[in-house]
Write an enzyme that holds these catalytic residues in place. Structure first.
Site, mmCIF file in Angstrom:
data_model
loop_
_atom_site.group_PDB
_atom_site.id
_atom_site.type_symbol
_atom_site.label_atom_id
_atom_site.label_comp_id
_atom_site.label_asym_id
_atom_site.label_seq_id
_atom_site.Cartn_x
_atom_site.Cartn_y
_atom_site.Cartn_z
ATOM 1 N N HIS A 251 22.674 19.483 88.605
ATOM 2 C CA HIS A 251 22.293 19.988 87.282
ATOM 3 C C HIS A 251 22.329 18.861 86.242
ATOM 4 O O HIS A 251 21.375 18.687 85.465
ATOM 5 C CB HIS A 251 23.261 21.116 86.893
ATOM 6 C CG HIS A 251 23.110 21.612 85.487
ATOM 7 N ND1 HIS A 251 22.490 22.807 85.168
ATOM 8 C CD2 HIS A 251 23.519 21.077 84.300
ATOM 9 C CE1 HIS A 251 22.515 22.966 83.856
ATOM 10 N NE2 HIS A 251 23.142 21.941 83.310
ATOM 11 N N GLU A 252 23.405 18.090 86.235
ATOM 12 C CA GLU A 252 23.532 17.011 85.247
ATOM 13 C C GLU A 252 22.519 15.904 85.502
ATOM 14 O O GLU A 252 21.947 15.347 84.557
ATOM 15 C CB GLU A 252 24.959 16.449 85.266
ATOM 16 C CG GLU A 252 26.035 17.442 84.871
ATOM 17 C CD GLU A 252 25.796 18.058 83.494
ATOM 18 O OE1 GLU A 252 25.223 17.368 82.633
ATOM 19 O OE2 GLU A 252 26.170 19.222 83.298
ATOM 20 N N HIS B 240 19.131 16.640 84.068
ATOM 21 C CA HIS B 240 19.008 16.341 82.636
ATOM 22 C C HIS B 240 18.569 14.896 82.425
ATOM 23 O O HIS B 240 17.747 14.602 81.560
ATOM 24 C CB HIS B 240 20.355 16.553 81.932
ATOM 25 C CG HIS B 240 20.697 17.986 81.660
ATOM 26 N ND1 HIS B 240 19.793 18.877 81.142
ATOM 27 C CD2 HIS B 240 21.861 18.670 81.825
ATOM 28 C CE1 HIS B 240 20.378 20.054 80.987
ATOM 29 N NE2 HIS B 240 21.632 19.961 81.397
ATOM 30 N N GLU C 4 18.849 24.014 79.630
ATOM 31 C CA GLU C 4 19.878 24.380 80.597
ATOM 32 C C GLU C 4 19.301 25.213 81.730
ATOM 33 O O GLU C 4 19.647 25.015 82.894
ATOM 34 C CB GLU C 4 21.014 25.139 79.900
ATOM 35 C CG GLU C 4 21.823 24.300 78.932
ATOM 36 C CD GLU C 4 22.455 23.086 79.581
ATOM 37 O OE1 GLU C 4 22.830 23.168 80.764
ATOM 38 O OE2 GLU C 4 22.571 22.049 78.908
#
Length: 307
Positions: free
Chosen positions: A140-141, A144, A216
């Site tokens: 997930h990070e 980004h 997100e």
């Protein structure tokens, strides 16, 4: 270099629209300040310095504020191994890996581009998550970073920072600048600067929150599709959100300033009306999206895949 994280045209469009609107707002804000303060040099120099500092040093500022330290492979071999594997899967440069000594379970990514990025996890997160869950959070990070929305959020938040600084400067100037010497024109100027700055801060606040909530969801989708295990990410979300809700609110105050960068916000157990202005979608919304992806991938048909 294009990574293998699933691209999101809607995210790209939203980032472009947000930056365009904030750019217009920024130009108007600077123009108004120059007219009101009659010192364009001061306004431009201050704005340029704040923007430069936020763009070039955002990673160091975030690490310092969250007590993060860059860690080598020898210190955290398993953490580095997960990041190495995900970067290889995504075909992207490996970011700097850092660990924060905070007990609050969370993670964040920061940096101006994929070649100058930092991914940081807290010791609280490392203690609580299973390997598959940690992989989901890190994916997930990393998404980004790959989507470049970390840099966009960093630049976008600049206008709100400047507006906030102007409000504080004007307030303290009025408070300590000697009220007795101030005439009606000076007080009117003070009120206009405060009003314009407060309006700019409010508009930029809402624009950034709207973009942050969508990014997100985009990161959740990209991470789930890259790893092929949306249920592991859903499990991590549920576990982390529940544990953060049990942390005393006074321990979350420092962290809340960086909510836009976190895996899940440091809101405490009962965010209440603040959900309307949250940097993140609700847990329910995120879990619904991950459940849909799980069904599409047929993950439920493979017992034990998320473990």
């Amino acid at each position: 270099m294009q990574s293998r994280f699933r691209s999101d045209r809607r995210l790209t469009m939203r980032m472009g629209v947000t930056l365009f609107l904030l750019g217009l707002l920024y130009v108007a804000f600077v123009a108004v300040l120059i007219v009101l303060l009659k010192s364009w040099v001061l306004v431009v120099v201050i704005a340029a310095c704040v923007l430069g500092a936020q763009y070039w040093f955002s990673d160091r500022i975030a690490l310092f504020a969250m007590h993060g330290q860059v860690v080598e492979r020898e210190e955290y071999p398993q953490l580095h191994a997960v990041v190495d594997r995900l970067c290889a899967m995504a075909d992207m440069p490996k970011p700097t890996v850092a660990v924060s000594s905070m007990d609050m379970p969370n993670a964040f990514a920061t940096g101006r581009n994929p070649d100058n990025a930092v991914v940081c996890v807290t010791t609280g997160l490392l203690r609580r998550l299973e390997p598959a869950e940690l992989e989901g959070v890190l994916a997930h990070e990393l998404s980004h970073v790959a989507h470049k929305d970390v840099a966009v959020i960093t630049v976008a938040s600049f206008l709100g920072v400047v507006a906030g600084l102007v409000v504080r400067f004007a307030f303290y100037s009025e408070l300590f600048g000697g009220r007795g010497r101030k005439d009606q024109n000076t007080l009117a100027l003070f009120a206009m600067v405060m009003g314009v700055s407060a309006a700019v801060y409010a508009i930029s606040f809402l624009l950034i929150r709207a973009l942050s909530r969508y990014r997100e969801l985009a990161a959740d989708r990209a991470a789930a599709l890259l790893t092929g295990r949306p249920s592991a990410l859903a499990s991590a979300l549920t576990k982390v959100t529940g544990d953060i809700g049990r942390i005393p609110s006074e321990d979350l105050r420092t962290a809340q300033a960086f909510n836009a960068f976190y895996f899940t916000p440091a809101l405490g157990a009962e965010p209440g009306i603040s959900r309307l202005f949250s940097t993140h979608p609700t847990l329910e919304r995120r879990l619904e999206e991950l459940a849909r992806i799980s069904a599409e991938l047929g993950e439920a048909a493979t017992p034990g895949k998320a473990g």
